[in-house]
Design a protein around this motif. Structure first.
Motif, PDB file in Angstrom:
ATOM      1  N   ARG A   1       1.213   6.897  -6.586  1.00  0.00           N
ATOM      2  CA  ARG A   1       0.111   7.846  -6.818  1.00  0.00           C
ATOM      3  C   ARG A   1       0.604   9.276  -6.657  1.00  0.00           C
ATOM      4  O   ARG A   1       0.267  10.156  -7.462  1.00  0.00           O
ATOM      5  CB  ARG A   1      -1.022   7.547  -5.835  1.00  0.00           C
ATOM      6  CG  ARG A   1      -2.220   8.480  -5.961  1.00  0.00           C
ATOM      7  CD  ARG A   1      -3.221   8.188  -4.858  1.00  0.00           C
ATOM      8  NE  ARG A   1      -4.325   9.146  -4.851  1.00  0.00           N
ATOM      9  CZ  ARG A   1      -5.131   9.343  -3.821  1.00  0.00           C
ATOM     10  NH1 ARG A   1      -4.976   8.632  -2.703  1.00  0.00           N
ATOM     11  NH2 ARG A   1      -6.103  10.232  -3.885  1.00  0.00           N
ATOM     12  N   LEU A   2       1.407   9.525  -5.617  1.00  0.00           N
ATOM     13  CA  LEU A   2       1.947  10.867  -5.377  1.00  0.00           C
ATOM     14  C   LEU A   2       2.834  11.312  -6.538  1.00  0.00           C
ATOM     15  O   LEU A   2       2.731  12.454  -7.012  1.00  0.00           O
ATOM     16  CB  LEU A   2       2.755  10.869  -4.071  1.00  0.00           C
ATOM     17  CG  LEU A   2       3.557  12.142  -3.764  1.00  0.00           C
ATOM     18  CD1 LEU A   2       2.646  13.360  -3.669  1.00  0.00           C
ATOM     19  CD2 LEU A   2       4.351  11.965  -2.475  1.00  0.00           C
TER      20      LEU A   2
ATOM     21  N   SER B   1       2.073   1.751  -3.457  1.00  0.00           N
ATOM     22  CA  SER B   1       0.978   2.213  -4.313  1.00  0.00           C
ATOM     23  C   SER B   1       0.693   3.690  -4.097  1.00  0.00           C
ATOM     24  O   SER B   1       0.517   4.453  -5.056  1.00  0.00           O
ATOM     25  CB  SER B   1      -0.286   1.386  -4.025  1.00  0.00           C
ATOM     26  OG  SER B   1      -1.393   1.886  -4.743  1.00  0.00           O
ATOM     27  N   GLN B   2       0.667   4.117  -2.829  1.00  0.00           N
ATOM     28  CA  GLN B   2       0.383   5.516  -2.533  1.00  0.00           C
ATOM     29  C   GLN B   2       1.536   6.425  -2.967  1.00  0.00           C
ATOM     30  O   GLN B   2       1.314   7.553  -3.420  1.00  0.00           O
ATOM     31  CB  GLN B   2       0.119   5.685  -1.029  1.00  0.00           C
ATOM     32  CG  GLN B   2      -1.205   5.101  -0.569  1.00  0.00           C
ATOM     33  CD  GLN B   2      -2.403   5.752  -1.247  1.00  0.00           C
ATOM     34  OE1 GLN B   2      -2.411   6.941  -1.548  1.00  0.00           O
ATOM     35  NE2 GLN B   2      -3.431   4.957  -1.520  1.00  0.00           N
TER      36      GLN B   2
ATOM     37  N   ASN C   1       0.835  -1.204   0.000  1.00  0.00           N
ATOM     38  CA  ASN C   1       0.000   0.000   0.000  1.00  0.00           C
ATOM     39  C   ASN C   1       0.871   1.256   0.000  1.00  0.00           C
ATOM     40  O   ASN C   1       0.544   2.247  -0.671  1.00  0.00           O
ATOM     41  CB  ASN C   1      -0.912   0.003   1.226  1.00  0.00           C
ATOM     42  CG  ASN C   1      -1.997   1.048   1.130  1.00  0.00           C
ATOM     43  OD1 ASN C   1      -2.514   1.334   0.050  1.00  0.00           O
ATOM     44  ND2 ASN C   1      -2.333   1.648   2.261  1.00  0.00           N
ATOM     45  N   ALA C   2       1.984   1.210   0.747  1.00  0.00           N
ATOM     46  CA  ALA C   2       2.899   2.350   0.763  1.00  0.00           C
ATOM     47  C   ALA C   2       3.460   2.605  -0.632  1.00  0.00           C
ATOM     48  O   ALA C   2       3.529   3.753  -1.094  1.00  0.00           O
ATOM     49  CB  ALA C   2       4.045   2.088   1.744  1.00  0.00           C
TER      50      ALA C   2
END
Length: 220
Positions: A13-14, A9-10, A6-7
Motif C-alpha cells: 500500500r505504501l 499488504s501495508q 498484513n505487513a
C-alpha cells in the motif's frame, strides 16, 4: 490475515501511494523532489527517531512509531526517484533494494542461515567484518569505508573503533589522564570543551573533524 501477510499488504500500500504521489497527476511537490532535495529530510527524520528514543521520560513509543514510519517513507521515496533512472545508468526500484538487503542479511549471518556456529556476539561481529571485507575488496585500508559526512563526534568514534580493531592505537592510552568515569561527567567535560572553544573563537565541530581526518590520513 497473519501479521506477516498484513505487513506485506501495508508495505505494498505504501509503495502504491508513493507511486501515485510521484506520477503525473499526483502531488506537485512530491513530483519535483530529487535525491539531493530529499537528503535533508532523511537526516531530520533520523534525528527525530533519536529524539523519541531519548525522550526525558523514557522512550516515547508513540512518537517512535511515527518517526520510524517517516524514515521508512524516505527509503521508499528515494527508491521511487531512483526508479526513474534507466537501469543501464544505475537506476533501481524498491524490490531491488529489498532483495539486496535480504541477501546481505542472510549472507552475513551464516551462523543462522548457514552451517557455521557463533558462540558470542563478538564472534558474530568478527565474522561480519570478515565477510564485509570479502564483499568490498576495494577497501584495502584499515580505516576505509567510514562515511566522511558523519557528525564530528560520530566520525571520531567510528574512526577510533576501527583503528582500535586494526591495532593502530589504544583508546585507553589516548584517554589516559582524564578524570570522568560516567556519561554524565563525560557530557559535562565535552560541554566545557565546547564552551572553551567558543570563548576563543574556535569551531569545535570543525576542529574535531579535522583531527579525525588527520588520523585517517595517517593510516591511509
Amino acid at each position: 490475515m497473519t501479521q506477516l501477510e498484513n505487513a506485506g499488504s501495508q508495505f505494498q500500500r505504501l509503495v502504491t501511494i508513493m507511486d501515485t504521489l510521484r506520477s503525473p497527476g499526483g502531488c506537485p511537490w512530491d513530483g519535483e523532489q530529487t535525491h539531493e532535495s530529499l537528503l535533508r529530510y532523511l537526516i531530520e527524520e533520523a534525528y527525530e527517531v533519536v529524539e523519541a528514543i531519548e525522550a526525558p521520560a523514557g522512550i516515547d513509543r508513540a512518537l517512535l512509531k511515527e518517526e520510524l514510519g517517516d524514515v521508512l517513507l524516505q527509503v521508499v521515496f528515494h527508491s521511487r526517484v531512483a526508479e526513474e533512472t534507466p537501469a543501464e545508468q544505475g537506476g533501481f526500484d524498491i524490490v531491488q533494494v529489498l532483495t539486496a538487503l535480504n541477501d546481505k542479511l542472510e549472507r552475513r549471518h551464516p551462523h543462522v542461515f548457514g552451517d557455521e556456529e557463533a558462540v558470542t556476539g563478538d564472534d558474530v561481529l568478527t565474522r561480519w567484518d570478515e565477510l564485509k571485507k570479502k564483499e568490498k575488496p576495494e577497501r584495502t585500508g584499515p580505516l576505509d569505508g567510514i562515511p566522511p559526512h558523519l557528525p564530528a563526534l560520530a566520525l571520531a568514534e567510528k574512526t577510533l573503533s576501527k583503528a582500535s580493531k586494526a591495532g593502530l592505537l589504544d583508546p585507553e592510552e589516548m584517554g589516559a589522564g582524564t578524570s570522568f568515569t560516567t556519561e554524565e561527567e563525560l557530557g559535562e567535560h565535552l560541554l566545557t570543551l565546547v564552551a572553551a572553544a567558543k570563548s576563543r573563537g574556535l569551531d569545535a565541530e570543525r576542529a574535531l573533524r579535522s583531527a579525525t581526518r588527520k588520523l585517517i590520513d595517517q593510516h591511509s
